[in-house]
Structures are given as structure tokens and as C-alpha cells.
Design a protein around this motif. Structure first.
Motif, short mmCIF file in Angstrom:
data_model
loop_
_atom_site.label_atom_id
_atom_site.label_comp_id
_atom_site.label_asym_id
_atom_site.label_seq_id
_atom_site.Cartn_x
_atom_site.Cartn_y
_atom_site.Cartn_z
N PHE A 134 6.14 3.33 -1.01
CA PHE A 134 5.36 2.50 -0.08
C PHE A 134 4.49 1.54 -0.88
O PHE A 134 3.99 1.88 -1.96
CB PHE A 134 4.45 3.37 0.79
CG PHE A 134 5.15 4.04 1.94
CD1 PHE A 134 5.47 3.31 3.09
CD2 PHE A 134 5.50 5.38 1.89
CE1 PHE A 134 6.11 3.93 4.16
CE2 PHE A 134 6.13 6.00 2.95
CZ PHE A 134 6.44 5.27 4.09
N ALA A 135 4.30 0.32 -0.36
CA ALA A 135 3.46 -0.65 -1.06
C ALA A 135 2.89 -1.65 -0.07
O ALA A 135 3.47 -1.93 0.98
CB ALA A 135 4.27 -1.38 -2.13
N ASP A 136 1.72 -2.20 -0.43
CA ASP A 136 1.13 -3.34 0.28
C ASP A 136 1.37 -4.58 -0.56
O ASP A 136 1.08 -4.58 -1.77
CB ASP A 136 -0.37 -3.13 0.48
CG ASP A 136 -0.67 -1.99 1.44
OD1 ASP A 136 -0.09 -1.97 2.54
OD2 ASP A 136 -1.47 -1.10 1.08
N LEU A 137 1.89 -5.64 0.05
CA LEU A 137 2.20 -6.87 -0.66
C LEU A 137 1.42 -8.02 -0.03
O LEU A 137 1.38 -8.17 1.20
CB LEU A 137 3.71 -7.17 -0.59
CG LEU A 137 4.65 -6.08 -1.13
CD1 LEU A 137 6.10 -6.48 -0.90
CD2 LEU A 137 4.38 -5.83 -2.61
N HIS A 138 0.81 -8.84 -0.90
CA HIS A 138 0.00 -9.97 -0.42
C HIS A 138 0.27 -11.18 -1.31
O HIS A 138 0.25 -11.07 -2.55
CB HIS A 138 -1.49 -9.64 -0.46
CG HIS A 138 -1.85 -8.37 0.25
ND1 HIS A 138 -1.93 -8.27 1.62
CD2 HIS A 138 -2.13 -7.13 -0.23
CE1 HIS A 138 -2.26 -7.03 1.95
NE2 HIS A 138 -2.39 -6.32 0.84
N GLY A 139 0.52 -12.33 -0.70
CA GLY A 139 0.66 -13.57 -1.46
C GLY A 139 1.90 -13.61 -2.32
O GLY A 139 2.87 -12.89 -2.11
N ALA A 140 1.87 -14.48 -3.35
CA ALA A 140 3.00 -14.64 -4.27
C ALA A 140 2.89 -13.65 -5.41
O ALA A 140 1.83 -13.49 -6.02
CB ALA A 140 3.01 -16.07 -4.81
#
Length: 200
Positions: A134-140
Motif C-alpha cells: 500500500f502507498a500514498d502517491l502525491h504529485g510527480a
């Protein structure tokens, strides 16, 4: 590098709408299973496969590959108990190892018209070793090395010219994830995304 060029810098990724994938009934009980992606050898031998189980009734049974080990991840709906034998509770955002080829799922508390969704990663470890993360991804950003697929739980993720939203998946080209080769992670652009990745 700006976000647009970062997302466009990778090879095309396959976009899958999970609800539109072909489904088959469980061996017993109410619900069905959809195969998302995976890899087999030249003679059809299993390396790994990722499936989505959607449990509708109070219980369901699924037969898994005998030679594989399995990892389960809860991604939606009410908690399920995992068996056979002594039950272990699997809630959303939890990952659980399962070694038996028989998978029994039970819902101790039913909620009307709401499916319990579980991802099942089956792996023959002598041939491949992917894991669920599981991961949180934000932006580039750049994904970790060896990412094979991304299942989006919320938000949006773009890579290789494709954009996935909730209940969609991005499957990366096999040339980037060949067994025995650890490929550099591709560039992505994410909009407050919570995802489950197949890595390794």
C-alpha cells in the motif's frame, strides 16, 4: 522535468477498469472473482497472478493454485474472516499471508448491497517474487523499482500515457518487469492517490 513530460516519459501502461473485467463464480458461496494480470511461462506454468475477489453473500470459497503462496489484501467493503481452520480477520488496508490452496471467506456482519473486495496475489516463489504494497502517491515522482501493476483505491494516477482512478488498475509493460530483471521505476503523476502496488 515538469509533471507532463515525466508522465509521458514511460512506455505505455495498460489501463484496466476492474468492474469491466470478465468474472467467474466462486467455487461456492455468493460472489465472483476477476483476474487482473499476471505472468505465465512458455509452457503455461504459473509465475504469478493478481485476482480480485468480490464477496456478496455471507461466505465464499475459492480454489487457488496448489504450487503457489498467496497474499491477501482487503481493499473495500465489510471485513472478512479468512480460513479454512481458525479464522483471521482481514480488514481494509491490511495484508495477510495465506498458504492453503483452499480460500474460505466469511462475512461476520453483513451490510446490504455492499461487496467485500479482496485482492489475491498468488506467486510461485521459485519463478517470481512480487509483493503487495500500500502507498500514498502525491504529485510527480518515480515509482519503486520492479513495479508490475498499480491498483488505485482513491485519487488518480497517470503513467505511460494512461490515467487510472478508483477501482482501476495500471499494468506496466512486461518489458519493464521481466522476471529476473529489476526494471527502473517509471515516472508518474498522482493526485492524492491511495494505491496498492504489485512490486518485485
Amino acid at each position: 522535468m515538469n509533471p507532463v513530460s515525466l508522465a509521458a516519459s514511460t512506455a505505455p501502461a495498460e489501463l484496466l477498469q476492474l468492474r469491466s473485467l470478465p468474472r467467474r463464480g466462486l467455487a461456492a458461496g455468493g460472489g465472483h472473482v476477476r483476474e487482473i494480470c499476471g505472468r505465465r511461462g512458455a509452457n503455461g506454468e504459473l509465475h504469478w497472478t493478481l485476482q480480485l475477489v468480490e464477496l456478496r453473500g455471507p461466505a465464499g470459497i475459492l480454489h487457488l493454485a496448489h504450487e503457489a503462496t498467496h497474499v491477501l489484501a482487503g481493499i473495500g467493503g465489510p471485513q472478512v474472516d479468512v480460513g479454512p481452520g481458525a479464522s483471521v480477520g482481514l480488514r481494509k488496508e491490511r495484508v495477510l499471508r495465506h498458504t492453503d490452496p483452499l480460500l474460505e471467506l466469511r462475512r461476520p456482519r453483513l451490510r446490504a448491497a455492499e461487496l467485500s473486495r479482496v485482492l489475491v496475489l498468488s506467486t510461485v516463489t521459485a519463478r517470481a517474487r512480487p509483493a503487495l504494497v500500500f502507498a500514498d502517491l502525491h504529485g510527480a515522482s518515480i515509482l519503486p523499482d520492479g513495479v508490475r501493476a498499480i491498483v488505485v483505491r482513491s485519487g488518480r494516477v497517470s503513467t505511460g500515457g494512461s490515467t487510472a482512478a478508483a477501482m482501476e488498475a495500471l499494468v506496466l509493460p512486461s518489458a519493464m518487469t521481466g522476471d529476473g530483471v529489476v526494471a527502473p521505476g517509471p515516472g508518474i503523476v498522482a493526485d492524492d492517490a491511495r494505491v496498492l502496488m504489485v512490486v518485485g
